[in-house]
Scaffold this active site. Structure first.
Site, mmCIF file in Angstrom:
data_model
loop_
_atom_site.group_PDB
_atom_site.id
_atom_site.type_symbol
_atom_site.label_atom_id
_atom_site.label_comp_id
_atom_site.label_asym_id
_atom_site.label_seq_id
_atom_site.Cartn_x
_atom_site.Cartn_y
_atom_site.Cartn_z
ATOM 1 N N ASN A 53 -6.825 5.143 8.663
ATOM 2 C CA ASN A 53 -6.124 3.926 9.060
ATOM 3 C C ASN A 53 -4.688 4.195 9.514
ATOM 4 O O ASN A 53 -4.154 3.468 10.349
ATOM 5 C CB ASN A 53 -6.106 2.931 7.897
ATOM 6 C CG ASN A 53 -7.458 2.296 7.665
ATOM 7 O OD1 ASN A 53 -7.934 1.522 8.481
ATOM 8 N ND2 ASN A 53 -8.093 2.634 6.554
ATOM 9 N N THR A 54 -4.065 5.232 8.957
ATOM 10 C CA THR A 54 -2.674 5.546 9.295
ATOM 11 C C THR A 54 -2.558 6.749 10.212
ATOM 12 O O THR A 54 -1.789 6.731 11.171
ATOM 13 C CB THR A 54 -1.861 5.816 8.008
ATOM 14 O OG1 THR A 54 -1.980 4.689 7.127
ATOM 15 C CG2 THR A 54 -0.391 6.034 8.330
ATOM 16 N N ILE A 81 -4.672 10.240 12.236
ATOM 17 C CA ILE A 81 -5.853 10.991 12.638
ATOM 18 C C ILE A 81 -5.533 12.460 12.402
ATOM 19 O O ILE A 81 -4.526 12.969 12.898
ATOM 20 C CB ILE A 81 -6.207 10.763 14.118
ATOM 21 C CG1 ILE A 81 -6.537 9.293 14.366
ATOM 22 C CG2 ILE A 81 -7.389 11.646 14.532
ATOM 23 C CD1 ILE A 81 -6.790 8.955 15.823
ATOM 24 N N TYR A 137 -24.417 4.839 -5.161
ATOM 25 C CA TYR A 137 -23.732 3.585 -4.859
ATOM 26 C C TYR A 137 -24.781 2.502 -4.640
ATOM 27 O O TYR A 137 -25.874 2.776 -4.144
ATOM 28 C CB TYR A 137 -22.906 3.761 -3.582
ATOM 29 C CG TYR A 137 -21.535 3.124 -3.592
ATOM 30 C CD1 TYR A 137 -20.576 3.508 -4.518
ATOM 31 C CD2 TYR A 137 -21.184 2.153 -2.663
ATOM 32 C CE1 TYR A 137 -19.308 2.961 -4.510
ATOM 33 C CE2 TYR A 137 -19.915 1.600 -2.645
ATOM 34 C CZ TYR A 137 -18.990 1.996 -3.572
ATOM 35 O OH TYR A 137 -17.731 1.440 -3.568
ATOM 36 N N GLY A 149 -16.942 4.724 2.378
ATOM 37 C CA GLY A 149 -16.195 5.229 3.523
ATOM 38 C C GLY A 149 -16.561 6.659 3.850
ATOM 39 O O GLY A 149 -16.791 7.475 2.945
ATOM 40 N N ASP A 155 -14.765 9.043 4.876
ATOM 41 C CA ASP A 155 -13.813 10.017 4.331
ATOM 42 C C ASP A 155 -14.103 10.334 2.869
ATOM 43 O O ASP A 155 -13.930 11.479 2.419
ATOM 44 C CB ASP A 155 -12.380 9.505 4.491
ATOM 45 C CG ASP A 155 -12.154 8.141 3.849
ATOM 46 O OD1 ASP A 155 -13.121 7.379 3.661
ATOM 47 O OD2 ASP A 155 -10.988 7.817 3.534
#
Length: 254
Positions: free
Chosen positions: A9-10, A12, A100, A107, A109
């Site tokens: 999100n912040t 790459i 899960y 996600g 990541d």
């Protein structure tokens, strides 16, 4: 050589591997407005500065937590590198057993981090990723991904504090010498650094109790890991490039 790309999100983060060796890594700001060509020019310039030619890249793998950018990065790889990238998502071979409730919600990541952590450190293990969000990923002794914890990241929490409290200034994220701040800046820095360190230790203690063992290795990754990890009692090691290593491993498995 292979190119691995982690779209956060912040930031790459990109890495170029030759076999298991990371030759180069780059970090650029995530921009949802940038076009295929803008990203292509940026990658071309980074390669040129590092004496890498596009023809040397044999494959590309991408993980992304920013859905609108998946298509952009995919097209950029095809147009400027000449390779259709492998995208981390449903159907890809990771070697990870997801426990899960809805595996599609995890996600990319977090999956990549878990794969790398197991490969490098074994299990059971807890991975703390200090990114836009701070995440805790838990893998048991049988290499099952159990789930984890998601809390607001340090940057998000700090920005919210500044925006909602009129008299509080923006501060540099660094460790103050004392917990008791004698001025506003030091008081905020103490709250951010030591507050998050305490949060990590508290959550890790509860996670270990729920996993039923204290014999769990705890590692940290992410852009702000170095700042916080040194002030915790629970984090044993920092692995700054864990995500890139995980992408390389998944590429090899596919």
């Amino acid at each position: 050589m292979i190119l691995v790309v982690d779209v956060g999100n912040t930031n790459i983060v990109l890495g170029v591997y030759q076999g298991k060796q990371l030759l180069h890594d780059f970090r650029i700001s995530t921009s949802r407005q940038s076009t295929v060509d803008e990203y292509g020019v940026l990658i071309h310039n980074l390669f040129q500065m590092s004496n890498i030619t596009v023809s040397q890249i044999e494959g590309v793998i991408v993980s992304s937590v920013v859905p609108p950018l998946i298509r952009v990065v995919e097209e950029m790889c095809s147009k400027y590198i000449g390779k259709a990238p492998l995208i981390v998502g449903p159907g890809i071979k990771t070697g990870l057993n997801l426990r899960y409730e809805n595996p599609r919600e995890v996600g990319a990541d977090r999956i990549v981090n878990a794969v790398a952590a197991i490969e490098q450190y074994g299990s059971p293990i807890i991975v703390v990723d200090f990114g836009t969000a701070t995440t805790f990923d838990c893998i048991d002794k049988d290499r099952n991904y159990l789930g984890g914890v998601i809390v607001p990241g340090i940057g998000i929490a700090t920005e919210a504090l500044v925006q909602r409290a009129s008299k509080l200034p923006r501060v540099e994220l660094e460790k103050p010498k004392k917990v008791i701040g004698r001025n506003t800046v030091h008081a905020m820095q103490a709250g951010i650094v030591y507050g998050y360190a305490g949060q990590v230790d508290g959550l890790v203690k509860r996670i270990k109790a729920e996993m039923g063992t204290d014999n769990v290795k705890v590692i940290a990754t992410g852009g702000l890991a170095e700042l916080i990890a040194s002030e915790t009692e629970s984090i044993e090691e920092i692995a700054p490039l864990l995500t890139l290593d995980g992408l390389r491993i998944i590429y090899e498995r596919n």
